[in-house]
Design a protein around this motif. Structure first.
Motif, PDB file in Angstrom:
ATOM      1  N   ILE A  35       0.818  -0.904   0.071  1.00 38.88           N
ATOM      2  CA  ILE A  35       0.108   0.097  -0.147  1.00 38.88           C
ATOM      3  C   ILE A  35       0.834   1.089   0.021  1.00 38.88           C
ATOM      4  N   PRO A  36       0.902   2.126  -1.110  1.00 38.00           N
ATOM      5  CA  PRO A  36       1.715   3.110  -1.139  1.00 38.00           C
ATOM      6  C   PRO A  36       1.590   4.144   0.036  1.00 38.00           C
ATOM      7  N   LYS A  37       2.394   4.868   0.725  1.00 37.98           N
ATOM      8  CA  LYS A  37       2.433   5.528   1.700  1.00 37.98           C
ATOM      9  C   LYS A  37       2.028   6.912   1.335  1.00 37.98           C
ATOM     10  N   PHE A  38       0.647   6.981   0.844  1.00 41.36           N
ATOM     11  CA  PHE A  38       0.021   8.460   0.178  1.00 41.36           C
ATOM     12  C   PHE A  38      -0.043   9.281   1.937  1.00 41.36           C
ATOM     13  N   GLN A  39       0.195  10.467   1.454  1.00 41.46           N
ATOM     14  CA  GLN A  39       0.043  11.487   2.552  1.00 41.46           C
ATOM     15  C   GLN A  39      -1.407  11.622   2.604  1.00 41.46           C
ATOM     16  N   LEU A  41      -3.243   9.568   3.863  1.00 47.20           N
ATOM     17  CA  LEU A  41      -4.153   8.249   3.874  1.00 47.20           C
ATOM     18  C   LEU A  41      -4.891   7.973   5.226  1.00 47.20           C
ATOM     19  N   SER A  42      -4.345   8.545   6.267  1.00 49.14           N
ATOM     20  CA  SER A  42      -5.225   8.166   7.424  1.00 49.14           C
ATOM     21  C   SER A  42      -6.259   9.129   7.785  1.00 49.14           C
ATOM     22  N   ASP A  43      -6.540  10.242   7.118  1.00 54.66           N
ATOM     23  CA  ASP A  43      -7.007  11.197   7.022  1.00 54.66           C
ATOM     24  C   ASP A  43      -8.557  10.707   6.160  1.00 54.66           C
ATOM     25  N   TYR A  44      -8.411   9.688   5.189  1.00 51.20           N
ATOM     26  CA  TYR A  44      -9.605   9.811   4.608  1.00 51.20           C
ATOM     27  C   TYR A  44     -10.717   8.899   5.265  1.00 51.20           C
ATOM     28  N   GLN A  45     -11.922   9.268   5.443  1.00 49.64           N
ATOM     29  CA  GLN A  45     -13.018   8.680   6.010  1.00 49.64           C
ATOM     30  C   GLN A  45     -13.872   7.590   5.339  1.00 49.64           C
ATOM     31  N   GLY A  46     -13.705   7.089   4.016  1.00 52.40           N
ATOM     32  CA  GLY A  46     -14.581   6.487   3.324  1.00 52.40           C
ATOM     33  C   GLY A  46     -13.760   5.018   3.654  1.00 52.40           C
ATOM     34  N   LYS A  47     -14.389   4.002   3.075  1.00 50.12           N
ATOM     35  CA  LYS A  47     -13.708   2.627   3.339  1.00 50.12           C
ATOM     36  C   LYS A  47     -12.715   2.471   2.175  1.00 50.12           C
ATOM     37  N   THR A  48     -11.731   1.742   2.695  1.00 52.98           N
ATOM     38  CA  THR A  48     -10.606   1.250   1.956  1.00 52.98           C
ATOM     39  C   THR A  48     -10.410  -0.157   1.897  1.00 52.98           C
ATOM     40  N   TYR A  49      -9.979  -0.689   0.761  1.00 55.53           N
ATOM     41  CA  TYR A  49      -9.765  -2.203   0.554  1.00 55.53           C
ATOM     42  C   TYR A  49      -8.594  -2.440  -0.244  1.00 55.53           C
ATOM     43  N   HIS A  50      -7.660  -3.435  -0.207  1.00 51.73           N
ATOM     44  CA  HIS A  50      -6.618  -3.823  -0.747  1.00 51.73           C
ATOM     45  C   HIS A  50      -6.921  -4.998  -1.570  1.00 51.73           C
ATOM     46  N   ARG A 242      -2.239  13.936  -2.706  1.00 51.38           N
ATOM     47  CA  ARG A 242      -2.622  13.347  -1.326  1.00 51.38           C
ATOM     48  C   ARG A 242      -4.026  12.796  -1.245  1.00 51.38           C
ATOM     49  N   LEU A 243      -4.332  12.082  -0.194  1.00 52.29           N
ATOM     50  CA  LEU A 243      -5.684  11.772   0.146  1.00 52.29           C
ATOM     51  C   LEU A 243      -6.209  12.848   0.998  1.00 52.29           C
ATOM     52  N   THR A 244      -7.661  13.083   0.997  1.00 54.67           N
ATOM     53  CA  THR A 244      -8.210  14.028   1.759  1.00 54.67           C
ATOM     54  C   THR A 244      -9.305  13.265   2.476  1.00 54.67           C
ATOM     55  N   ALA A 259     -15.549   4.780  -1.561  1.00 54.71           N
ATOM     56  CA  ALA A 259     -14.782   3.655  -1.332  1.00 54.71           C
ATOM     57  C   ALA A 259     -13.379   3.797  -2.139  1.00 54.71           C
ATOM     58  N   ILE A 260     -12.361   3.611  -1.747  1.00 57.13           N
ATOM     59  CA  ILE A 260     -11.132   3.342  -2.332  1.00 57.13           C
ATOM     60  C   ILE A 260     -10.641   2.046  -2.398  1.00 57.13           C
ATOM     61  N   VAL A 261     -10.533   1.394  -3.485  1.00 58.67           N
ATOM     62  CA  VAL A 261      -9.694   0.025  -3.628  1.00 58.67           C
ATOM     63  C   VAL A 261      -8.338   0.323  -4.191  1.00 58.67           C
ATOM     64  N   PHE A 262      -7.536  -0.111  -3.461  1.00 54.14           N
ATOM     65  CA  PHE A 262      -5.895  -0.311  -3.800  1.00 54.14           C
ATOM     66  C   PHE A 262      -5.528  -1.602  -4.269  1.00 54.14           C
TER      67      PHE A 262
END
Length: 420
Positions: A35-39, A41-50, A242-244, A259-262
């Motif tokens: 998972i890339p270390k996007f600036q 990333l911890s701020d994003y409030q939606g769902k994330t998947y890999h 960056r992610l917001t 939602a964001i799918v990595f």
């Protein structure tokens, strides 16, 4: 490794401790998600998947705004499925990849019976094929035939589908001019399929020879970009900034997603081994020994790490083969080795440093006779920042590798030190 007892001392993440004579790492070549270390990333409030860590329970994207980051193998497989369900799908592509239609279809009774009646024979044949799979090979060069024959061969392979497409001619992976003919054929198929010419051109791979990054297999991938609810965003020149909390920013443009799918791949070949703090003789860390790239003998063992076996490790056919075929061959080799040692009261096996060095040179020599090093691929480790650029699999073929291993064993484990 405890040299005084000639045993491996192992501690688990749960605090359990145990000792063993032989230590077999079989964690898989592509099982450590990247998972890339996007600036932000911890701020994003939606769902994330890999795609490599997918939940076991069903996931619904119905009515959602979804992003897929990455267009490698898993992205290409996931995107058509997500697009059918999501309200809107935005695909962020850093590099376009070659992909061939899978042409999956129901198995006929005739086909099933053929395999059942010839299973042992076919499986034995697979063990000696270049990639460990049964495919029709062509002994002709792509450059020695007429343009009409070449195009007809590509068309027939395209109709059949699957990764056997690369076997259309014998020199696709060794001759750039030959490779270019196949690459352009596939690019033209993309242009014919994708209605928007700008999107089609973005989807045409131009940064690497076909096959030098994993050749993907898809079900309706390019057709997906003809849907009204799908957008392709090129991030090759303007990366994700960056992610917001709501989504992400690219080139000053704000995107909002539920939602964001990595689909960003794996730390292949070495990542899973490095997830375990493995220390050999005199406390030598495996990470330290492999700081300039993996060093193994046959992709099975590494000097200074006695009795440590690696199933499909770096320097073996592994990811450039049918994994089942290669795993079985390695498991058989390891089991036979342990039995050999037990029957002769031998306690320790370890590669000779010279044998290891020669094998490493051979692996690279074989690789650089092909086009593979021309791509920035995970085969070369280039998808992980700071990872040494070295071709990790052994590319001479499953059959060739099997014969080498058989010869090594037949000569009393040539290249290994065995001690009582």
């Amino acid at each position: 490794y405890d040299e005084s007892l000639r045993l491996w001392r192992i501690e688990t993440s749960r605090g359990e401790s145990l000792c063993c004579k032989h230590f077999v790492m079989a964690g898989g070549c592509i099982s450590t998600a990247q998972i890339p270390k996007f600036q932000g990333l911890s701020d994003y409030q939606g769902k994330t998947y890999h795609t490599g860590r997918w939940p076991h329970e069903p996931v619904s994207f119905a009515g959602l705004r979804v992003a897929v980051i990455g267009t490698g193998s898993s992205g290409i497989q996931a995107i058509p499925v997500i697009a059918k369900e999501a309200a809107h799908l935005t695909v962020f592509q850093r590099q376009a990849n070659f992909t061939i239609p899978s042409r999956n279809h129901p198995m006929t009774e005739e086909y099933a019976n053929f395999w059942k009646h010839n299973y042992a024979e076919k499986r034995e044949e697979m063990r000696h094929m270049p990639n460990g799979v049964l495919r029709e090979l062509n002994d002709k060069s792509a450059l020695e035939v007429s343009e009409q024959e070449r195009e007809a061969t590509y068309e027939e392979r395209w109709r059949i589908g699957g990764s056997g497409f690369l076997g259309a001619f014998k020199d696709i992976m060794t001759n750039r001019e030959a490779n270019d003919t196949m690459a352009e054929f596939v690019r033209n198929k993309i242009r014919q399929t994708v209605k928007d010419p700008v999107t089609a051109e973005l989807l045409c791979p131009k940064t690497h020879p076909i096959g030098t990054k994993r050749l993907c297999v898809d079900s309706g991938y390019f057709e997906t970009y003809n849907r009204d609810n799908v957008e392709l965003v090129d991030v090759s020149q303007t990366p994700i900034e960056r992610l917001t909390p709501q989504g992400l920013i690219v080139n000053g443009r704000n995107f909002s997603f539920d939602a964001i799918v990595f689909a960003t791949g794996f730390d292949a070949m070495t990542g899973t081994l490095f997830n375990v703090d493995i220390r050999g003789r005199a406390g030598l860390e495996l990470k330290q020994k492999w700081a300039a790239g993996p060093r193994t003998y046959l992709g099975l063992m590494s000097e200074s790490f006695p009795n440590l076996f690696m199933i499909t490790g770096p320097g073996s056919p592994s990811v450039k083969s049918n994994m089942l075929t290669s795993i079985e061959q390695h498991v058989d080799f390891v089991a036979d080795t342990i039995i050999y040692m037990r029957d002769r009261d031998l306690a320790v096996i370890e590669p000779e440093q010279e044998a290891e060095e020669q094998w490493g040179e051979h692996v690279q020599e074989v690789a650089y006779k092909t086009l593979f090093p021309q791509a920035n691929s995970w085969y070369m480790g280039t998808n992980i920042p700071g990872k040494p650029r070295i071709f990790m699999p052994y590319i001479a073929g499953v059959g060739v590798y099997r014969r080498i291993c058989e010869e090594v064993a037949a000569e009393g484990y040539k290249g290994f030190c065995l001690n009582a």
